[in-house]
Design a protein around this motif. Structure first.
Motif, PDB file in Angstrom:
ATOM      1  N   HIS A 153       9.572 -18.961 -13.558  1.00  0.00           N
ATOM      2  CA  HIS A 153       8.282 -18.306 -13.820  1.00  0.00           C
ATOM      3  C   HIS A 153       7.873 -17.416 -12.642  1.00  0.00           C
ATOM      4  O   HIS A 153       7.519 -16.249 -12.826  1.00  0.00           O
ATOM      5  CB  HIS A 153       7.209 -19.357 -14.092  1.00  0.00           C
ATOM      6  N   LEU A 158       2.853 -25.115 -15.494  1.00  0.00           N
ATOM      7  CA  LEU A 158       3.588 -24.960 -16.746  1.00  0.00           C
ATOM      8  C   LEU A 158       3.958 -26.339 -17.261  1.00  0.00           C
ATOM      9  O   LEU A 158       4.426 -27.182 -16.505  1.00  0.00           O
ATOM     10  CB  LEU A 158       4.849 -24.131 -16.492  1.00  0.00           C
ATOM     11  N   TYR A 169       6.584 -10.928 -12.666  1.00  0.00           N
ATOM     12  CA  TYR A 169       5.758 -11.737 -11.760  1.00  0.00           C
ATOM     13  C   TYR A 169       5.980 -11.308 -10.313  1.00  0.00           C
ATOM     14  O   TYR A 169       5.024 -11.148  -9.538  1.00  0.00           O
ATOM     15  CB  TYR A 169       6.098 -13.218 -11.952  1.00  0.00           C
ATOM     16  N   LYS A 204      16.375 -19.128 -21.659  1.00  0.00           N
ATOM     17  CA  LYS A 204      14.974 -19.496 -21.871  1.00  0.00           C
ATOM     18  C   LYS A 204      14.859 -20.549 -22.960  1.00  0.00           C
ATOM     19  O   LYS A 204      15.593 -20.507 -23.944  1.00  0.00           O
ATOM     20  CB  LYS A 204      14.161 -18.262 -22.286  1.00  0.00           C
TER      21      LYS A 204
END
Ligand SMILES: [Zn+2]
Length: 364
Positions: free
Chosen positions: A350, A156, A356, A197
């Protein structure tokens, strides 16, 4: 009550948030005992949660579920023009090792950064396969991010200012849902963190504070092609030039900051004026975005209270009362090198995101 479809990722989030017993989790999620047991089992298998049974002092103490930050590691990298910093961190963003390597600005390549990452892993005694994700901070995200480390985990990439904002919010402003992190160094930039975020905008260009026009500087040309941009008017580079023209020695934002810190009149005045100009632009941002906190970082903010004082004068005077009610304006808690921590946080959030974790628990 959370929906009955609550997956392992949601259960992990609750455990990270402090829910420690199966009874608490069952009450919060509404999951049946057997389904909850399945979810917890998946987290135990992944090593993300450990279960301990307290010493019995008569009666049977409930088992305690605790998030295990050593289940994996993330690699956090900050790449600047002349050096890069790599940190190998656990899943609480605690660095196991930090490694800094100088880069040749004319010949810096992904290969050098990749080598630095592998060196850091070797120093930490961590096998590359144990890296869950890589977070990278850069000045400008490339259209096609290069992989600084050839592992299997996701890579990322984000701008330094966004990662500074994320690090600041994660460590000190968890209760603030809408945070503006304003960086005042050579450049003037802004990171926006909304509900934990980073808000990047449609093309990653959100937070372009430095190129908002500020009154009184209409004749100042900015490298972006416009005139009167905030950064060209009162960024660290501009202030250094102004002070040099007045016969002072100032080549950088850090020099300007040092002069202001030492009480050198023209520097104090320049920084205060900069604060007012930034405050004027921020007042519009406050009206538009209604943040809960504005946090000020970067060399000029670290160096002196004059910037904050100037900023407060105009930011509050020109904002709507409704938007400034309870607004916090504060210096940053973390130094300008905290972007590496932000890169770790980006990678961690993440791989520990609910969906995830659900996918990982189900074997993808
Ligand atoms: Zn500009």
């Amino acid at each position: 009550m959370v929906e009955a479809s609550t997956g392992a990722g949601a259960v992990l989030r609750l455990i990270r948030g402090g829910a420690t017993t199966r009874t608490q989790l069952a009450l919060t999620t509404g999951l049946s005992r057997s389904t909850l047991a399945e979810r917890v089992h998946a987290l135990l298998v992944l090593g993300l949660v450990t279960e301990t049974h307290g010493a019995s002092t008569g009666g049977r103490p409930p088992a305690t579920l605790i998030f295990n930050p050593t289940a994996g590691v993330v690699l956090a990298t900050s790449v600047y023009s002349d050096f890069c910093r790599v940190a190998v961190c656990d899943l609480d963003a605690k660095p196991l090792i930090e490694h800094t390597v100088e880069l040749d600005p004319d010949a810096a390549s992904d290969a050098v950064v990749r080598a630095a990452a592998l060196e850091a892993l070797a120093l930490a005694g961590v096998a590359p396969e144990r890296v869950w994700a890589v977070g990278v901070g850069v000045d400008e995200p490339p259209a096609h991010p290069a992989t600084p480390f050839a592992g299997d985990g996701p890579v990322l990439v984000d701008r330094h200012v966004n990662l500074l904002a994320l690090a600041e919010q994660w460590t000190h402003w968890r209760e603030v849902d809408h945070l503006l992190y304003v960086f005042v160094g050579a450049s003037i930039e802004c990171g926006i963190v909304s509900h934990g975020k980073v808000h990047r905008g449609a093309r990653g260009a959100a937070g372009g504070l430095g190129h908002i026009r500020v009154r009184g500087y209409e004749d100042v040309l900015c490298p972006c092609g416009n005139t009167g941009c905030l950064e060209a008017a009162v960024g660290g580079r501009a202030l250094a030039e102004q002070l040099t023209a007045q016969g002072l020695r100032a080549d950088s934002a850090a020099d300007v900051a040092a002069l202001a810190r030492n009480g050198v009149g023209p520097a104090v005045q320049a920084v205060r004026t900069a604060g007012r100009a930034i405050g004027e632009v921020l007042a519009e941002c406050v009206n538009f975005y209604n943040p809960g906190a504005i946090v000020l970082g970067g060399e000029l903010a670290e160096a002196s209270h004059h910037l904050l004082a100037g900023l407060r004068e105009t930011a509050f005077a020109r904002s709507l009362p409704m938007a400034t009610r309870d607004l916090i304006v504060s210096p940053a808690h973390l130094a300008a090198d905290a972007g590496t921590l932000g890169a770790a946080v980006m990678a961690i959030e993440h791989v520990l995101a609910e969906a995830y974790v659900d996918r990982t628990a189900n074997g993808h």
